[in-house]
Each structure stands twice: as structure tokens, then as C-alpha cells.
Design an enzyme around this catalytic site. Structure first.
Site, PDB file in Angstrom:
ATOM      1  N   GLY A   2      -7.386  -0.010  10.723  1.00 49.66           N
ATOM      2  CA  GLY A   2      -7.653   1.048  11.398  1.00 49.66           C
ATOM      3  C   GLY A   2      -7.026   2.040  10.542  1.00 49.66           C
ATOM      4  CB  CYS A   3      -3.276   1.780   9.350  1.00 50.08           C
ATOM      5  SG  CYS A   3      -2.741   3.368  11.265  1.00 50.08           S
TER       6      CYS A   3
END
EC number: 2.8.1.-
Length: 110
Positions: free
Chosen positions: A108-109
């Protein structure tokens, strides 16, 4: 890419994350931090050690929201907020702290 730690070469990917998590040690963390012009304090180590424990338990690096919440539970609300974490890790608490902790890039980064 690679970093030199106590005469040993440790492989990193193109973003500076360790290729082999088992090669991590505190000296490696200090070298990775120095690349970002940061000197690790006790507060940094609290987060780094927390991340390593989290990873051992869940086999995943937490995204920043999960990290913030979990740190708040364990270390108290004054540390479980993004302002505090961004002061420690200006390039992004989850991303930068995971790199120093020798963990893979959090999901998710970007």
C-alpha cells in the site's frame, strides 16, 4: 545495489530495501539511516524494533495507518500519531522505518 556493513556486503534493491532480511543488524540500520542523513535515536529504535516484532508476528510490514494505530496502543497516544512518526521518519514512517528495520517495502506504499 549494496551497502557495506562491518566489511560485509549486504545486497539491497533499487530502493534501498534489504534483499535478504536475515542479513539485517543494527549497524545496517545505522548505515541506511545515514544515507538519508538521519542519526537514529532511542525513539527511532522504538519504532524500528516495533516493526521487526510486528513483521515476525504477521509476516507483513504494516501500512502507515496500521503502524500509527499499533504504535499508539503499544507506546502511547503521544507516539501513535503521524506528526510524531513523520518527525522521526520524514520520508514516510512506514516506508522509511521499514527500510531501516530491514523489512520489505510495506504494502500500500507508493
Amino acid at each position: 545495489m549494496a551497502i557495506e556493513v562491518n566489511g560485509k556486503t549486504i545486497e539491497t534493491d533499487e530502493e534501498g530495501y534489504l534483499v535478504n532480511l536475515n542479513e539485517w543488524n543494527e549497524d545496517a540500520a545505522k548505515i541506511l539511516a545515514a544515507q538519508d542523513d538521519l542519526e537514529l535515536t532511542e525513539s527511532h529504535w522504538e519504532v524500528i524494533n516495533f516493526l521487526r516484532e510486528y513483521y515476525d508476528e504477521y509476516q507483513i510490514a504494516p501500512a502507515v495507518r496500521v503502524l500509527t494505530k499499533a504504535i499508539g496502543k503499544k507506546l502511547g497516544p503521544e507516539k501513535g500519531n503521524s506528526k510524531y512518526l513523520y518527525e522521526l521518519f520524514p520520508y514516510g514512517p512506514a516506508k522509511q522505518a521499514c527500510r531501516f528495520a530491514g523489512l520489505p517495502k510495506p504494502t500500500g506504499c507508493v
